[in-house]
Design a protein around this motif. Structure first.
Motif, PDB file in Angstrom:
ATOM      1  N   ILE A 136      14.048   4.349 -12.155  1.00 16.79           N
ATOM      2  CA  ILE A 136      14.712   3.737 -13.275  1.00 16.79           C
ATOM      3  C   ILE A 136      15.950   2.917 -13.091  1.00 16.79           C
ATOM      4  CG2 ILE A 136      15.611   4.239 -15.508  1.00 16.79           C
ATOM      5  CD1 ILE A 136      14.209   6.782 -15.254  1.00 16.79           C
ATOM      6  N   HIS A 137      16.084   1.717 -13.478  1.00 15.17           N
ATOM      7  CA  HIS A 137      17.286   0.840 -13.112  1.00 15.17           C
ATOM      8  C   HIS A 137      17.280   0.274 -11.750  1.00 15.17           C
ATOM      9  CE1 HIS A 137      18.674   0.980 -17.378  1.00 15.17           C
ATOM     10  NE2 HIS A 137      18.557   2.238 -17.465  1.00 15.17           N
ATOM     11  N   ALA A 138      16.244   0.674 -10.964  1.00 16.04           N
ATOM     12  CA  ALA A 138      16.394   0.119  -9.522  1.00 16.04           C
ATOM     13  C   ALA A 138      16.424  -1.421  -9.487  1.00 16.04           C
ATOM     14  CB  ALA A 138      15.236   0.517  -8.694  1.00 16.04           C
ATOM     15  N   ASN A 139      17.088  -2.213  -8.579  1.00 14.50           N
ATOM     16  CA  ASN A 139      16.830  -3.538  -8.106  1.00 14.50           C
ATOM     17  C   ASN A 139      16.085  -3.784  -7.209  1.00 14.50           C
ATOM     18  OD1 ASN A 139      17.331  -6.407  -7.699  1.00 14.50           O
ATOM     19  ND2 ASN A 139      19.381  -6.294  -8.369  1.00 14.50           N
ATOM     20  N   LEU A 140      14.879  -4.439  -7.099  1.00 11.85           N
ATOM     21  CA  LEU A 140      14.032  -4.538  -6.028  1.00 11.85           C
ATOM     22  C   LEU A 140      13.398  -5.804  -6.058  1.00 11.85           C
ATOM     23  CD1 LEU A 140      12.242  -0.944  -6.209  1.00 11.85           C
ATOM     24  CD2 LEU A 140      13.713  -1.861  -4.431  1.00 11.85           C
ATOM     25  N   GLU A 141      14.206  -6.942  -6.522  1.00 15.52           N
ATOM     26  CA  GLU A 141      13.661  -8.371  -6.766  1.00 15.52           C
ATOM     27  C   GLU A 141      13.088  -8.668  -5.238  1.00 15.52           C
ATOM     28  OE1 GLU A 141      16.053 -10.844  -9.806  1.00 15.52           O
ATOM     29  OE2 GLU A 141      16.898 -10.772  -7.718  1.00 15.52           O
ATOM     30  N   GLY A 142      11.791  -9.418  -5.427  1.00 12.84           N
ATOM     31  CA  GLY A 142      11.325 -10.039  -4.177  1.00 12.84           C
ATOM     32  C   GLY A 142      10.446  -9.088  -3.388  1.00 12.84           C
ATOM     33  N   VAL A 143      10.275  -8.011  -3.911  1.00 15.22           N
ATOM     34  CA  VAL A 143       9.421  -6.933  -2.931  1.00 15.22           C
ATOM     35  C   VAL A 143       8.045  -7.142  -3.248  1.00 15.22           C
ATOM     36  CG1 VAL A 143       9.206  -5.277  -4.715  1.00 15.22           C
ATOM     37  CG2 VAL A 143       9.711  -4.501  -2.565  1.00 15.22           C
ATOM     38  N   ASN A 144       7.391  -6.450  -2.034  1.00 17.24           N
ATOM     39  CA  ASN A 144       5.643  -6.626  -1.906  1.00 17.24           C
ATOM     40  C   ASN A 144       5.274  -5.302  -2.011  1.00 17.24           C
ATOM     41  OD1 ASN A 144       3.233  -7.033  -1.435  1.00 17.24           O
ATOM     42  ND2 ASN A 144       3.205  -7.636   0.707  1.00 17.24           N
ATOM     43  N   PHE A 145       4.828  -5.156  -3.304  1.00 17.30           N
ATOM     44  CA  PHE A 145       4.251  -3.798  -3.563  1.00 17.30           C
ATOM     45  C   PHE A 145       2.547  -3.965  -3.784  1.00 17.30           C
ATOM     46  CE2 PHE A 145       8.268  -1.818  -5.679  1.00 17.30           C
ATOM     47  CZ  PHE A 145       8.560  -1.138  -4.337  1.00 17.30           C
TER      48      PHE A 145
ATOM     49  N   GLY B 239       4.210   6.898 -12.626  1.00 15.76           N
ATOM     50  CA  GLY B 239       5.738   6.866 -12.276  1.00 15.76           C
ATOM     51  C   GLY B 239       6.257   6.019 -13.291  1.00 15.76           C
ATOM     52  N   ASN B 240       7.931   6.235 -13.305  1.00 20.12           N
ATOM     53  CA  ASN B 240       8.765   5.618 -14.114  1.00 20.12           C
ATOM     54  C   ASN B 240       9.656   4.417 -13.647  1.00 20.12           C
ATOM     55  OD1 ASN B 240      10.586   5.202 -16.271  1.00 20.12           O
ATOM     56  ND2 ASN B 240      11.042   7.219 -16.592  1.00 20.12           N
ATOM     57  N   LEU B 241       9.272   3.584 -13.957  1.00 18.52           N
ATOM     58  CA  LEU B 241       9.967   1.933 -13.333  1.00 18.52           C
ATOM     59  C   LEU B 241      10.710   1.511 -14.435  1.00 18.52           C
ATOM     60  CD1 LEU B 241       7.320   2.586 -11.402  1.00 18.52           C
ATOM     61  CD2 LEU B 241       8.158   0.468 -10.531  1.00 18.52           C
ATOM     62  N   SER B 242      11.179   2.068 -15.460  1.00 21.89           N
ATOM     63  CA  SER B 242      11.740   1.550 -16.812  1.00 21.89           C
ATOM     64  C   SER B 242      13.001   0.872 -16.462  1.00 21.89           C
ATOM     65  CB  SER B 242      12.191   2.855 -17.794  1.00 21.89           C
ATOM     66  OG  SER B 242      12.765   2.281 -18.873  1.00 21.89           O
TER      67      SER B 242
ATOM     68  N   TYR C 100      -1.493   3.033 -13.368  1.00 20.96           N
ATOM     69  CA  TYR C 100      -2.032   3.855 -14.272  1.00 20.96           C
ATOM     70  C   TYR C 100      -1.039   4.911 -14.849  1.00 20.96           C
ATOM     71  CZ  TYR C 100      -5.483   7.024 -16.833  1.00 20.96           C
ATOM     72  OH  TYR C 100      -5.969   7.591 -17.776  1.00 20.96           O
ATOM     73  N   ALA C 101      -1.069   4.791 -16.343  1.00 26.79           N
ATOM     74  CA  ALA C 101      -0.108   5.531 -17.312  1.00 26.79           C
ATOM     75  C   ALA C 101       1.151   5.532 -16.856  1.00 26.79           C
ATOM     76  CB  ALA C 101      -0.482   6.949 -17.251  1.00 26.79           C
ATOM     77  N   SER C 102       1.829   4.457 -16.015  1.00 27.97           N
ATOM     78  CA  SER C 102       3.031   4.401 -15.686  1.00 27.97           C
ATOM     79  C   SER C 102       4.081   3.918 -16.709  1.00 27.97           C
ATOM     80  CB  SER C 102       3.308   3.461 -14.347  1.00 27.97           C
ATOM     81  OG  SER C 102       2.659   2.214 -14.709  1.00 27.97           O
ATOM     82  N   ASN C 103       5.302   4.171 -16.579  1.00 28.77           N
ATOM     83  CA  ASN C 103       6.320   3.695 -17.655  1.00 28.77           C
ATOM     84  C   ASN C 103       7.027   2.254 -17.221  1.00 28.77           C
ATOM     85  OD1 ASN C 103       8.132   3.065 -19.335  1.00 28.77           O
ATOM     86  ND2 ASN C 103       9.275   5.190 -19.308  1.00 28.77           N
TER      87      ASN C 103
ATOM     88  N   LYS D 183       0.662  -1.154   0.141  1.00 28.56           N
ATOM     89  CA  LYS D 183      -0.066   0.075   0.038  1.00 28.56           C
ATOM     90  C   LYS D 183       0.793   1.210   0.087  1.00 28.56           C
ATOM     91  CE  LYS D 183      -4.038  -2.136   2.361  1.00 28.56           C
ATOM     92  NZ  LYS D 183      -5.098  -2.186   3.246  1.00 28.56           N
ATOM     93  N   ILE D 184       2.029   1.260  -0.285  1.00 24.99           N
ATOM     94  CA  ILE D 184       2.858   2.446  -0.499  1.00 24.99           C
ATOM     95  C   ILE D 184       2.409   3.378  -1.388  1.00 24.99           C
ATOM     96  CG2 ILE D 184       4.601   1.269  -2.006  1.00 24.99           C
ATOM     97  CD1 ILE D 184       6.777   2.608  -0.469  1.00 24.99           C
ATOM     98  N   ASN D 185       2.638   4.563  -1.115  1.00 23.19           N
ATOM     99  CA  ASN D 185       2.043   5.756  -2.150  1.00 23.19           C
ATOM    100  C   ASN D 185       3.499   6.223  -2.798  1.00 23.19           C
ATOM    101  OD1 ASN D 185       1.293   7.758  -3.640  1.00 23.19           O
ATOM    102  ND2 ASN D 185      -0.289   8.497  -2.096  1.00 23.19           N
ATOM    103  N   LEU D 186       3.771   5.826  -4.025  1.00 29.42           N
ATOM    104  CA  LEU D 186       4.798   6.765  -4.988  1.00 29.42           C
ATOM    105  C   LEU D 186       4.313   7.127  -6.235  1.00 29.42           C
ATOM    106  CD1 LEU D 186       7.717   4.015  -4.058  1.00 29.42           C
ATOM    107  CD2 LEU D 186       7.617   6.438  -3.309  1.00 29.42           C
ATOM    108  N   ILE D 187       3.149   8.013  -6.236  1.00 30.17           N
ATOM    109  CA  ILE D 187       2.449   8.344  -7.607  1.00 30.17           C
ATOM    110  C   ILE D 187       3.637   9.319  -8.174  1.00 30.17           C
ATOM    111  CG2 ILE D 187       0.995  10.098  -8.265  1.00 30.17           C
ATOM    112  CD1 ILE D 187      -1.021   8.792  -6.186  1.00 30.17           C
ATOM    113  N   GLY D 188       4.222   8.904  -9.494  1.00 34.63           N
ATOM    114  CA  GLY D 188       4.927   9.857 -10.155  1.00 34.63           C
ATOM    115  C   GLY D 188       6.413   9.326  -9.807  1.00 34.63           C
ATOM    116  N   ALA D 189       6.616   8.651  -9.164  1.00 32.13           N
ATOM    117  CA  ALA D 189       8.164   8.208  -8.638  1.00 32.13           C
ATOM    118  C   ALA D 189       8.956   7.892  -9.645  1.00 32.13           C
ATOM    119  CB  ALA D 189       8.107   7.200  -7.456  1.00 32.13           C
ATOM    120  N   ARG D 190      10.088   8.195  -9.539  1.00 34.62           N
ATOM    121  CA  ARG D 190      11.217   7.678 -10.530  1.00 34.62           C
ATOM    122  C   ARG D 190      12.262   6.418 -10.002  1.00 34.62           C
ATOM    123  NH1 ARG D 190      12.605  10.591 -15.141  1.00 34.62           N
ATOM    124  NH2 ARG D 190      14.797  10.310 -14.977  1.00 34.62           N
TER     125      ARG D 190
END
Length: 338
Positions: A28-37, A45-48, A63-66, A19-26
């Motif tokens: 990019i290239h982050a390593n978050l394996e095995g996370v609970n979102f 947001g941009n998670l490219s 919605y409308a995220s990258n 339930k974290i709120n990261l609207i519009g967050a960037r």
């Protein structure tokens, strides 16, 4: 929570960010394996290129995220909202996307091999080049979707809606499409080797230059279908309806067309070498220049057919009704033209 804090907590071992709120967050290239979102919000947001393999994003709001080129193998995206999201080139192998919302999403080149897409609505989606090999598409809606160049080998398509779908250059090896309504579907240049399309409605379908060796089209309806230059070696077309179909230059070597309806069909230059044409119907069919050498034509009806320039060397014409209505018992003195 800010992105910096998220990354710090992840580095310290925390994995639960439900339930974290990261609207519009960037990210990019982050390593978050095995996370609970689960139920997290990343709208806009941009998670490219982010690595999220084996992560849980069920019911997440994206919605409308990258999400282009994101790595989310074996992920959970159940009921996630990906409306208008950019998933171009995303890696979603073996991920669970049941109930996901993908309206308006960009899906070019997505790798969904062995993914679970049960009941997903992809109506009108651009899925060009998508890898859906061995994917579960049971009860999914793919109507009017663009699946050109897509890979669907071994995909499970039970109850899948495919009305008006585009499948030219698609890979459909050993796919089961039996009994479906595929009226007017474009299969041109597609690879359908060993596919099962028995009892399928393929009226006016386009199979131009399609690879269809060993395909099962038993009792299929191919009324007005375009099969020009298609490869149908050793195919099963027993009792198929090919009324007004165009099979010009098609290769039907050793194909089984026994009992098939080819009335008013076009078979100019078609290769029917050693084909089984027993009790098939060719009323007013155009067989000019066709190769019927070694074909089994016992009991077939060629009434009114045009056999000008056709090769009948070694063909079995016992009890064959010839173009002029006579019954042949030999290969001598054949009346070839109506």
């Amino acid at each position: 929570m800010e992105v910096k804090e998220l990354l710090q907590r992840y580095a310290s071992g925390q994995r639960n960010f439900e339930k974290i709120n990261l609207i519009g967050a960037r990210l990019i290239h982050a390593n978050l394996e095995g996370v609970n979102f689960a139920e997290a919000s990343f709208a806009g947001g941009n998670l490219s290129h982010t690595i999220l393999n084996e992560s849980n994003l069920s019911n997440a709001f994206l919605y409308a995220s990258n999400l282009s080129y994101i790595k989310l193998g074996k992920g959970r995206l159940i009921a996630a909202d990906l409306t208008k999201a950019n998933l171009e080139g995303a890696f979603l192998v073996k991920s669970d996307l049941q109930g996901v919302k993908l309206s308006g999403a960009i899906l070019r080149g997505v790798n969904l091999r062995s993914a679970n897409l049960t009941g997903v609505n992809l109506c009108g989606a651009n899925l060009s080049g998508v890898n859906l090999r061995s994917a579960n598409l049971t009860d999914a809606n793919l109507s009017w979707a663009n699946l050109s160049y897509a890979r669907l080998n071994d995909a499970k398509l039970d109850g899948t809606r495919l009305n008006g779908v585009v499948l030219h250059h698609a890979h459909l090896v050993e796919v089961n499409l039996s009994g479906m309504d595929l009226n007017g579907v474009d299969f041109s240049h597609a690879n359908l080797k060993k596919a099962d399309l028995q009892n399928t409605d393929l009226t006016a379908a386009n199979f131009h230059q399609a690879q269809m060796s060993l395909i099962n089209l038993q009792k299929a309806t191919l009324h007005g279908a375009n099969l020009t230059e298609s490869l149908l070696k050793q195919s099963n077309l027993t009792e198929a309806v090919l009324l007004r179909a165009d099979l010009s230059q098609a290769n039907l070597t050793k194909a089984d067309l026994s009992g098939a309806n080819l009335n008013l069909s076009t078979l100019i230059g078609t290769n029917l070498t050693n084909a089984n044409l027993q009790h098939a119907y060719f009323w007013k069919a155009d067989l000019r220049g066709a190769n019927l050498s070694g074909a089994q034509l016992q009991g077939a009806s060629l009434r009114g057919a045009n056999l000008e320039g056709a090769n009948l060397e070694g063909a079995n014409l016992i009890d064959t009704i010839m173009p002029d209505g006579s019954t042949s018992n030999s290969t001598e003195n054949l009346p070839l033209c109506s």
